[in-house]
Scaffold this motif. Sequence first.
Motif, PDB file in Angstrom:
ATOM      1  N   THR A 332      25.857  43.017 -37.320  1.00  0.00           N
ATOM      2  CA  THR A 332      27.307  42.928 -37.166  1.00  0.00           C
ATOM      3  C   THR A 332      27.953  42.599 -38.508  1.00  0.00           C
ATOM      4  N   LEU A 333      29.266  42.720 -38.557  1.00  0.00           N
ATOM      5  CA  LEU A 333      29.999  42.360 -39.770  1.00  0.00           C
ATOM      6  C   LEU A 333      29.784  40.888 -40.094  1.00  0.00           C
ATOM      7  N   ARG A 334      29.683  40.054 -39.069  1.00  0.00           N
ATOM      8  CA  ARG A 334      29.425  38.626 -39.276  1.00  0.00           C
ATOM      9  C   ARG A 334      28.079  38.418 -39.977  1.00  0.00           C
ATOM     10  N   THR A 335      27.042  39.118 -39.480  1.00  0.00           N
ATOM     11  CA  THR A 335      25.718  38.988 -40.088  1.00  0.00           C
ATOM     12  C   THR A 335      25.728  39.466 -41.531  1.00  0.00           C
ATOM     13  N   ALA A 337      28.238  39.506 -43.560  1.00  0.00           N
ATOM     14  CA  ALA A 337      28.980  38.537 -44.370  1.00  0.00           C
ATOM     15  C   ALA A 337      28.103  37.324 -44.695  1.00  0.00           C
ATOM     16  N   ILE A 338      27.331  36.864 -43.703  1.00  0.00           N
ATOM     17  CA  ILE A 338      26.417  35.740 -43.940  1.00  0.00           C
ATOM     18  C   ILE A 338      25.380  36.106 -44.998  1.00  0.00           C
ATOM     19  N   LEU A 355      29.136  28.091 -38.861  1.00  0.00           N
ATOM     20  CA  LEU A 355      28.674  29.123 -39.782  1.00  0.00           C
ATOM     21  C   LEU A 355      27.677  28.541 -40.782  1.00  0.00           C
ATOM     22  N   GLU A 358      24.365  28.199 -39.098  1.00  0.00           N
ATOM     23  CA  GLU A 358      23.696  29.493 -38.966  1.00  0.00           C
ATOM     24  C   GLU A 358      23.035  29.899 -40.280  1.00  0.00           C
TER      25      GLU A 358
END
Length: 376
Positions: A332-335, A337-338, A355, A358
């Motif tokens: 995902t975009l979240r992953t 970005a992380i 965050l 994570e």
Amino acid sequence: MQWITHLDGGPRRVNHAGACVGDRIYSFGGYCTGDDYRLNECIDVHALNTNTLRWSLVPQMRDENGLPLKYPEVPFQRYGHTAVSYGDKIFMWGGRNDDQLCNILYCFDPQTISWSRPDVKGAVPGARDGHSACVIGDCMYIFGGFVEEINEFSCDVHCLDFRTMEWRYIQTFGAPPSFRDFHSAASIYDRMYIFGGRGDKHSPYHSQEEMYCPEIVFLDMKTKMWHRPSTTGKVPVGRRSHSMFIYNGLIHIFGGYNGILEQHFNDFYTFDPKSNCWNLIKPFGQPPTARRRQVCIVKDKRMFLFGGTSPHPHDSLLIDNNDTHLLDFEPTLRTLAILAVINHRLDTTWLPKKLKEEIRLMTQPNSLTRPLNHAG
């Protein structure tokens, strides 16, 4: 598709077996170079929380005096066995230690953290290691392996019906795959696909003259007929002790070893059972080192890889791995970005606590085992 996490410090295991129930992946047995595998001590079980990426050692069952139970009440520590999940339980079969093989069926209940020996009937397969197991419907199918009692490789199919707990020998039609062990099997579309493994020029006998078949073969469970599809694309080199799993209608192959070439692999292939086409895939991110005898388990949209053995970078020795790798099929975009924060070592001071936690879980090693000293 991207490799997103690599964590050391998990169970250091080779030729182990794994299965997933709920949000936990369980690793059963295997070996670690230097340990004694002639005893009948209970098999060790490790659990991976797929949410936190933390490994833990599952407590052993004990008797009324507080002493650990031993074989045959519980399975002995072993390698070359298989484990499959059915419902909310895991069934383990086969494998060996340095002294003996086993053909007792054991059931592991993750809810009670306990072992049981289901009462089975029918034609129980001969004890073996290096076989494969997969679940189709309500049945577990066993194929191949090395049967030490007769000192031969196998190309037989056996079935355990979980509803009746009855073993049956499956009469198949057509030319079966060659005699082999340490191949892989996966089920899709009511078919059992077989790929790779170690055979012998004098099969079914073991003469040390190894062969590595590059064909993919499947057994149609409706007709019990073996098929050899005509394939296209980039076909993998024949290998053994690799991993095979299903995601999104495709068969995936990772790693393994070819004894003739004396080569370990960390390549990644997909096979489309509808078009019979092979593809060499190169996911983004840093792949695991070349290895064999690892375990790969798919959970939701991610694949968890752990353990196995790899060639030492400076000599002919092998390294038993304690690492865990995470492949995200659809990051995902979240992953992403992380990963950008981690890879570029960006300041996390003002990030939300959730965050930051994570990020910590994706970067902090486990603490079950310590790193090996390769300095000499």
